[in-house]
Design a protein around this motif. Structure first.
Motif, mmCIF file in Angstrom:
data_model
loop_
_atom_site.group_PDB
_atom_site.id
_atom_site.type_symbol
_atom_site.label_atom_id
_atom_site.label_comp_id
_atom_site.label_asym_id
_atom_site.label_seq_id
_atom_site.Cartn_x
_atom_site.Cartn_y
_atom_site.Cartn_z
ATOM 1 N N SER A 1 0.810 -1.218 0.000
ATOM 2 C CA SER A 1 0.000 0.000 0.000
ATOM 3 C C SER A 1 0.841 1.265 0.000
ATOM 4 O O SER A 1 0.344 2.335 -0.389
ATOM 5 C CB SER A 1 -0.947 0.006 1.207
ATOM 6 N N TRP A 2 2.135 1.166 0.417
ATOM 7 C CA TRP A 2 2.942 2.391 0.416
ATOM 8 C C TRP A 2 4.291 2.284 -0.298
ATOM 9 O O TRP A 2 4.866 3.308 -0.677
ATOM 10 C CB TRP A 2 3.162 2.895 1.835
ATOM 11 N N SER A 3 4.839 1.096 -0.501
ATOM 12 C CA SER A 3 6.214 0.997 -0.995
ATOM 13 C C SER A 3 6.386 1.599 -2.388
ATOM 14 O O SER A 3 7.202 2.516 -2.586
ATOM 15 C CB SER A 3 6.682 -0.462 -0.971
ATOM 16 N N GLY B 1 -2.680 5.304 -0.726
ATOM 17 C CA GLY B 1 -1.345 5.602 -1.255
ATOM 18 C C GLY B 1 -0.974 7.059 -1.062
ATOM 19 O O GLY B 1 0.148 7.379 -0.654
ATOM 20 N N ILE B 2 -1.907 7.966 -1.339
ATOM 21 C CA ILE B 2 -1.637 9.396 -1.177
ATOM 22 C C ILE B 2 -1.407 9.734 0.291
ATOM 23 O O ILE B 2 -0.476 10.476 0.643
ATOM 24 C CB ILE B 2 -2.802 10.219 -1.742
ATOM 25 N N SER C 1 -0.673 8.962 -10.283
ATOM 26 C CA SER C 1 -1.207 9.992 -9.385
ATOM 27 C C SER C 1 -0.197 10.376 -8.315
ATOM 28 O O SER C 1 -0.085 11.554 -7.932
ATOM 29 C CB SER C 1 -2.498 9.501 -8.731
ATOM 30 N N TYR C 2 0.566 9.406 -7.816
ATOM 31 C CA TYR C 2 1.550 9.698 -6.773
ATOM 32 C C TYR C 2 2.715 10.515 -7.340
ATOM 33 O O TYR C 2 3.244 11.404 -6.673
ATOM 34 C CB TYR C 2 2.062 8.396 -6.156
ATOM 35 N N TYR C 3 3.094 10.204 -8.574
ATOM 36 C CA TYR C 3 4.147 10.977 -9.229
ATOM 37 C C TYR C 3 3.706 12.427 -9.412
ATOM 38 O O TYR C 3 4.466 13.363 -9.119
ATOM 39 C CB TYR C 3 4.481 10.346 -10.580
ATOM 40 N N LEU C 4 2.475 12.634 -9.874
ATOM 41 C CA LEU C 4 1.979 13.988 -10.094
ATOM 42 C C LEU C 4 1.840 14.752 -8.777
ATOM 43 O O LEU C 4 2.035 15.972 -8.739
ATOM 44 C CB LEU C 4 0.636 13.940 -10.824
ATOM 45 N N SER D 1 9.964 10.412 -6.829
ATOM 46 C CA SER D 1 10.433 10.668 -8.196
ATOM 47 C C SER D 1 9.816 11.940 -8.756
ATOM 48 O O SER D 1 10.463 12.689 -9.491
ATOM 49 C CB SER D 1 10.092 9.480 -9.101
ATOM 50 N N GLY D 2 8.559 12.204 -8.412
ATOM 51 C CA GLY D 2 7.931 13.442 -8.843
ATOM 52 C C GLY D 2 8.608 14.659 -8.250
ATOM 53 O O GLY D 2 8.828 15.663 -8.939
#
Length: 372
Positions: free
Chosen positions: A50-52, A278-279, A213-216, A60-61
């Motif tokens: 769920s988080w790795s 995740g967010i 979405s996590y990258y953005l 990276s973003g």
């Protein structure tokens, strides 16, 4: 570039998060490979997943916005894409070739793995001597290598993370670089276009739809210059949100329940809780590690080598897969698991240190990072 200058441009908390994330990935891989039948493993996998990977793309973003913001024209876009492709594909092809070499079930895989390693070495030597300067030639070589790695026998799928990250890096670079949004509203509009493109790419490569979405999010924080602002009061509420969301999408990770598969089946609730978890985890660990921030040290420096650690530890796990045995049940199994992960991290670090001693192996294992 000297070691001092490299360290001066890095933030300790970013590399600390990357080291934490790769350790979680290693625990997940070891648990799933060698201890999958032990009680409680399903929940362990669920929480770690769920988080790795979201953490990797979130960070990276944050780290890639500097390079994207310097893109001014098509030539800069080509240069950025070329650098990222070289940075990620050379190590991933190297590790894929090594998996072919260690595959004891097929002499064909062994021969093809050796041939691919030799081809990569020839390419690097030619590049250092002035050959392969044309970006089209490099692109063709990389495509050839990807095809060759696939022919090795599917081992390239073990390193899906590298091409997934590459796609996530170059799509925003192309869109933001060519449109060059000036206002926040224009930036948000371009970010929406980027997200839609990543979702469409996810129809073929599902992880891009899940992780974009996590990258953005990381890209947005860096663009707004909020990435280094400490708000420790956010840690507890973010943790609560992450725990609740993680519980509500339990045992439906993106590995086994793909983004578009959930959309097609109408399971929007699971998808939304998964993205929310995740967010929340990314934001929580972001604030937690900033609160624990310290001067750049050897631990942080190890975190700067996570891409190499990822590849090396996968090769090591595949090497040990047929030769690892353990005895124990219950709590003792967790001790075995902890010792095995510690051994993997130590051996991976030693291998990377030896690889850094020569420019060819440094490029093959770490890409074009001279001091990563």
């Amino acid at each position: 570039m000297t070691s001092e200058r490299v360290i001066a441009t890095r933030l300790a908390w970013i590399d600390d998060i990357k080291l934490f994330a790769i350790c979680c990935v290693m625990v997940g891989h070891v648990s799933a490979t060698f201890f999958a039948n032990e009680p409680g493993r399903q929940w362990l996998h669920h929480v770690l997943i769920s988080w790795s990977m979201p953490l990797f793309f979130f960070v990276s973003g944050i780290t890639s916005w500097g390079g994207i913001s310097r893109i001014k024209d098509v030539a800069d876009v080509e240069s950025y894409v070329r650098r990222m492709a070289y940075r990620l594909m050379v190590p991933s092809l190297t590790f894929a070739a090594l998996l072919g070499v260690i595959d004891v079930t097929s002499s064909v895989h062994f021969i093809r793995g050796i041939a691919l390693l030799a081809a990569i070495a020839v390419f690097l030597i030619s590049r250092k001597r002035g050959g392969f300067d044309n970006h089209r030639t490099i692109a063709l070589y990389i495509l050839y290598g990807m095809l060759f790695a696939h022919i090795v026998g599917g081992v390239f799928s073990s390193f899906w993370f590298f091409p997934c990250l590459l796609r996530t890096l170059i799509i925003p670079a192309i869109i933001f670089g060519l449109t060059r949004p000036r206002t926040t509203m224009q930036w948000m509009l371009c970010a929406s276009v980027v997200y839609v493109v990543l979702l469409l790419v996810g129809l073929r490569f599902d992880a891009n739809a899940e992780l974009g979405s996590y990258y953005l999010l990381g890209l947005f924080l860096r663009r707004m210059n909020q990435h280094n602002h400490k708000r420790p009061v956010m840690v507890v509420p973010l943790l609560a949100i992450a725990v609740v969301a993680t519980y509500n999408f339990r045992f439906h990770s993106f590995y086994g329940n793909h983004y578009w598969g959930l959309v097609a089946s109408g399971q929007w609730t699971i998808l939304l809780f998964r993205q929310l978890a995740g967010i929340a985890w990314c934001m929580m660990f972001w604030q937690l590690f900033m609160a624990l921030n310290h001067t750049y040290d050897s631990v942080s420096r190890l975190g700067s080598k996570t891409l190499a650690i990822y590849g090396v530890h996968v090769v090591l796990i595949e090497t040990f897969r047929q030769h690892f045995f353990y005895v124990g049940h219950g709590v003792s199994v967790y001790i075995y698991e902890l010792l095995f992960v510690s051994m993997l991290l130590t051996v991976s670090t030693i291998i990377i240190r030896f690889a850094m001693m020569h420019w060819i192996t440094r490029q093959m294992v770490c890409g074009n990072q001279e001091l990563s």
